[in-house]
Structure formats: C-alpha cells, structure tokens
Design an enzyme around this catalytic site. Sequence first.
Site, PDB file in Angstrom:
ATOM      1  N   ARG A  20       0.693  -1.185   0.122  1.00 17.80           N
ATOM      2  CA  ARG A  20      -0.030   0.067  -0.203  1.00 17.80           C
ATOM      3  C   ARG A  20       0.994   1.229   0.010  1.00 17.80           C
ATOM      4  O   ARG A  20       0.593   2.447  -0.848  1.00 17.80           O
ATOM      5  CB  ARG A  20      -0.715   0.034   1.294  1.00 17.80           C
ATOM      6  CG  ARG A  20      -1.879   1.229   1.482  1.00 17.80           C
ATOM      7  CD  ARG A  20      -2.463   1.020   2.786  1.00 17.80           C
ATOM      8  NE  ARG A  20      -3.077   2.387   3.430  1.00 17.80           N
ATOM      9  CZ  ARG A  20      -2.889   3.321   4.070  1.00 17.80           C
ATOM     10  NH1 ARG A  20      -1.309   3.286   4.546  1.00 17.80           N
ATOM     11  NH2 ARG A  20      -3.376   4.213   4.196  1.00 17.80           N
ATOM     12  N   ARG A  24       1.018   3.695  -3.265  1.00 16.18           N
ATOM     13  CA  ARG A  24       0.806   5.394  -2.954  1.00 16.18           C
ATOM     14  C   ARG A  24       1.886   6.090  -3.039  1.00 16.18           C
ATOM     15  O   ARG A  24       1.975   7.299  -3.511  1.00 16.18           O
ATOM     16  CB  ARG A  24      -0.155   5.227  -1.838  1.00 16.18           C
ATOM     17  CG  ARG A  24      -1.376   4.571  -1.761  1.00 16.18           C
ATOM     18  CD  ARG A  24      -2.464   4.671  -0.820  1.00 16.18           C
ATOM     19  NE  ARG A  24      -3.604   4.043  -1.288  1.00 16.18           N
ATOM     20  CZ  ARG A  24      -4.717   3.999  -0.545  1.00 16.18           C
ATOM     21  NH1 ARG A  24      -4.809   4.366   0.920  1.00 16.18           N
ATOM     22  NH2 ARG A  24      -5.762   3.313  -0.990  1.00 16.18           N
ATOM     23  N   ASP A 127      11.508 -14.699  10.194  1.00 15.13           N
ATOM     24  CA  ASP A 127      12.838 -15.078  10.812  1.00 15.13           C
ATOM     25  C   ASP A 127      13.836 -13.937  11.390  1.00 15.13           C
ATOM     26  O   ASP A 127      14.555 -14.261  12.197  1.00 15.13           O
ATOM     27  CB  ASP A 127      13.619 -15.929   9.775  1.00 15.13           C
ATOM     28  CG  ASP A 127      12.832 -17.142   9.258  1.00 15.13           C
ATOM     29  OD1 ASP A 127      11.911 -17.726  10.105  1.00 15.13           O
ATOM     30  OD2 ASP A 127      12.928 -17.567   8.075  1.00 15.13           O
ATOM     31  N   ARG A 154       0.460 -21.471  28.692  1.00 17.92           N
ATOM     32  CA  ARG A 154       1.021 -21.313  30.121  1.00 17.92           C
ATOM     33  C   ARG A 154      -0.550 -21.535  31.150  1.00 17.92           C
ATOM     34  O   ARG A 154      -0.221 -22.075  32.025  1.00 17.92           O
ATOM     35  CB  ARG A 154       1.544 -19.868  30.332  1.00 17.92           C
ATOM     36  CG  ARG A 154       1.748 -19.715  31.878  1.00 17.92           C
ATOM     37  CD  ARG A 154       2.507 -18.342  31.994  1.00 17.92           C
ATOM     38  NE  ARG A 154       3.861 -18.106  31.611  1.00 17.92           N
ATOM     39  CZ  ARG A 154       5.080 -19.090  31.885  1.00 17.92           C
ATOM     40  NH1 ARG A 154       4.865 -19.771  33.006  1.00 17.92           N
ATOM     41  NH2 ARG A 154       6.256 -18.882  31.172  1.00 17.92           N
ATOM     42  N   GLY A 170      11.573 -19.954  12.497  1.00 18.15           N
ATOM     43  CA  GLY A 170      12.706 -18.901  12.608  1.00 18.15           C
ATOM     44  C   GLY A 170      13.810 -19.608  11.898  1.00 18.15           C
ATOM     45  O   GLY A 170      14.939 -19.158  11.490  1.00 18.15           O
ATOM     46  N   GLN A 251       2.301 -18.630  12.824  1.00 15.20           N
ATOM     47  CA  GLN A 251       3.328 -17.546  13.299  1.00 15.20           C
ATOM     48  C   GLN A 251       3.421 -16.811  12.117  1.00 15.20           C
ATOM     49  O   GLN A 251       4.023 -15.413  12.300  1.00 15.20           O
ATOM     50  CB  GLN A 251       4.767 -17.968  13.817  1.00 15.20           C
ATOM     51  CG  GLN A 251       4.557 -18.869  15.165  1.00 15.20           C
ATOM     52  CD  GLN A 251       5.650 -19.724  15.199  1.00 15.20           C
ATOM     53  OE1 GLN A 251       6.818 -19.397  15.945  1.00 15.20           O
ATOM     54  NE2 GLN A 251       5.621 -21.015  14.565  1.00 15.20           N
ATOM     55  N   ARG A 252       3.196 -16.915  10.865  1.00 14.61           N
ATOM     56  CA  ARG A 252       3.438 -16.442   9.647  1.00 14.61           C
ATOM     57  C   ARG A 252       2.352 -15.453   9.415  1.00 14.61           C
ATOM     58  O   ARG A 252       2.245 -14.464   8.383  1.00 14.61           O
ATOM     59  CB  ARG A 252       4.003 -17.236   8.552  1.00 14.61           C
ATOM     60  CG  ARG A 252       5.086 -16.510   7.767  1.00 14.61           C
ATOM     61  CD  ARG A 252       5.844 -17.593   7.156  1.00 14.61           C
ATOM     62  NE  ARG A 252       5.016 -17.881   5.738  1.00 14.61           N
ATOM     63  CZ  ARG A 252       5.630 -18.886   4.937  1.00 14.61           C
ATOM     64  NH1 ARG A 252       6.539 -19.948   5.632  1.00 14.61           N
ATOM     65  NH2 ARG A 252       5.066 -19.330   4.160  1.00 14.61           N
TER      66      ARG A 252
HETATM   67  O1  F6P Z   1      11.272 -18.344   6.398  1.00 13.63           O
HETATM   68  C1  F6P Z   1      10.051 -18.235   6.939  1.00 13.63           C
HETATM   69  C2  F6P Z   1       9.502 -19.567   7.398  1.00 13.63           C
HETATM   70  O2  F6P Z   1       8.050 -19.602   8.029  1.00 13.63           O
HETATM   71  C3  F6P Z   1      10.412 -20.294   8.476  1.00 13.63           C
HETATM   72  O3  F6P Z   1      10.155 -19.842   9.761  1.00 13.63           O
HETATM   73  C4  F6P Z   1      10.247 -21.737   8.077  1.00 13.63           C
HETATM   74  O4  F6P Z   1      11.161 -22.458   8.657  1.00 13.63           O
HETATM   75  C5  F6P Z   1       9.899 -21.971   6.567  1.00 13.63           C
HETATM   76  O5  F6P Z   1       9.384 -20.369   6.414  1.00 13.63           O
HETATM   77  C6  F6P Z   1       8.686 -22.822   6.306  1.00 13.63           C
HETATM   78  O6  F6P Z   1       8.608 -22.713   4.989  1.00 13.63           O
HETATM   79  P1  F6P Z   1       7.285 -23.229   4.085  1.00 13.63           P
HETATM   80  O7  F6P Z   1       6.220 -22.408   4.371  1.00 13.63           O
HETATM   81  O8  F6P Z   1       7.698 -23.480   2.754  1.00 13.63           O
HETATM   82  O9  F6P Z   1       7.036 -24.661   4.737  1.00 13.63           O
END
Ligand code: F6P
Length: 318
Positions: A20, A24, A127, A154, A170, A251-252
């Site tokens: 974005r 812009r 990462d 926890r 990571g 986490q992503r």
């Molecule tokens: O690089 C980001 C990441 O999420 C790493 O933390 C993880 O090891 C990898 O990508 C997982 O890759 P994929 O989504 O291809 O399984």
Amino acid sequence: MLKRIGVITRDCAGVNAALRALVRTASSHDLEVLGIIKGYDGLIDGNLVALDRRSVSGIINLGGTILKSARSERFLTEAGQQQALRTIGDHGLEALVVIGGNGSLSGAHLLATRHGIRVIGIPATIDNDVNGVDFCLGADTAVNVALDALDKIRDTATSLERIFVVEVMGRDCGYLAMKVALAGGCEDVLLPEQDFSLEEICQEIAAGNARGKVSWIVVVAEGRATAREVAAAITGLTGLETRIAVLGHIQRGGRPTAFDRILAARLGHAAVEYLLQGETDKCVSFKNDKIELVPLEIAIQPKKLKFESEYRLLKILS
Ligand code: F6P
C-alpha cells in the site's frame, strides 16, 4: 525519471501494508506499479496486475500477501531467468521492488548483478535473519502471535502442573524463539546460536520439581531441535510428564502489529524514493529511527546474532 516498476512479494504480516505504501508513494510521483502474482514464478509466466491507489485500499490490516507467493525452483535456472527478463522487457518494467526474506533478496541481487535490472529490496520475514537489518517486516507480528499462543499454553501448564516444550519457527535463526521466551517468562530456550546441555536443563527441572516448582515452559527454535526430541529427553532424564506444542505457520499469518504496519509504511515509501534517486542492488532498513540502505550482497549473507545477555536475563528472571 522512472515510469513503470514491478513488485514481487513473499508472505508475512506487514507485506500488504508495505505494498500500500509503495503503490501510493509511486502514484504520488506518477509512477505506475505492476504487481507480480506468485513471486518469481509470476515473473517467469508473465502473470502481472496493475496496482493503483484504489487497488491497495483496505489491505493495511491484512496478513499474507494479496499478490500471492511461491518458492520458485524455475527462477534458479538460466531458462527461468531468461524468461523473467523477457517479461520485464515485454511489460516495460524499469525497476523492481522485491519484498521478502533471504531467498527473495538473493533473487533480487542476482537480477541486479547478473542481468543489470534495477532492484530495491524490502526485508520481510518472520525469521528476522536478513543480515545488517535490525527489523524485518513480519517478525514483530510473529513474536506477538507466538506469545499469544504461549500465554494460552501457560494457562494449562500452570493449571495442570505440567512441563511444556514449545517449538517456534525461525529457520536457522533464534530471534523469534529468544523474544518469545523472554516475553513469555519461559524457564528456558534452546537456540541455534547457543550451546546447551539437556542434562543440565533436566537437572534444573528435577531440582525445581523437588522444591515444589511444578510447571515449566521450554521454548525450542526449530533450527535447533524438535519439540518432540526435547520433550522425550526431559521425560527420559527426569521421569516427569511433558507435553509439546509446535506453533507452525500460525506464526507467519495474522494481522500485522502497529509496529509492523508503521515499519511497512516507512520501508514501502523509502523503497520508491530510493529507486527514484537511482539506487539499486540494496535493501531498505530501519535503524536508530532512520531509513538506511544495506547492499544486497551484505543482506544475503548469514546473520550472526548474539543472545547471551537476553538469555542471562531470562535465566535470572525465570
Ligand atoms: O522463512 C519463513 C519460514 O516460515 C521459516 O520460519 C520456516 O522454517 C519456513 O519458512 C517454512 O517454510 P514453508 O512455508 O515453505 O514450509
């Protein structure tokens, strides 16, 4: 003056917010932006879409990437690169912005050095392992997503008086694991960057257990070991019951934190400004409240982080 640029993305929180900002900012300079769908594969296949101010509205808070992404094996081949160059030529792209981690930025460096394409990178990976860059987009959100999960674990660890081993992502970098463990008040963390002795950890757990300490959370970075291995070792050496949680791809994803959105705004804006100033083969980085440029050649080297002082603090406080 540049007239048309392309943008390639990987997925993590903050990438859409960066798109974005980039689109812009470009539009304020009458610079056209074409989004490349599915990363380098889209560049090879000529899969592009025009992006204007309106097409990036309502995305600042979205995780992932609206442009979709892919790990491209084909781009690693000469034939793939030649096809990508044809797409760049056919669409009149005078420069590219590449938003992603080491793999994406390595591709950008290759396009710049081997094929003379003007590129600017925006570091984006949970990462946080881009060398010379303090904050990659997505890392702060990932720490917060993992922390939220850990807080929930926890609750059970405390209620049921159990030992939990939590595995976080990571790749080969312990950044995410260290931050989550410190912020989550965990008892220990196993990092790729540090030696550890499972025997010592188990002795500590056994001694704590004898004193009446009953719940533990040990974080393990995926680049160091699996939660299953560590939990089996703890049970084997102490006789105590363990449970594991592998946080994985949650986490992503997720809504970017305020930190990541503001970082995205600054980096997306700066990437366009630097391209217009004629910069290439560099990535933008936010340091000491300023935007800097880091040569891609440096950015793609392995990052060596040190966690001794944070680890000491965690052990004092746990
Ligand atoms: O690089 C980001 C990441 O999420 C790493 O933390 C993880 O090891 C990898 O990508 C997982 O890759 P994929 O989504 O291809 O399984």
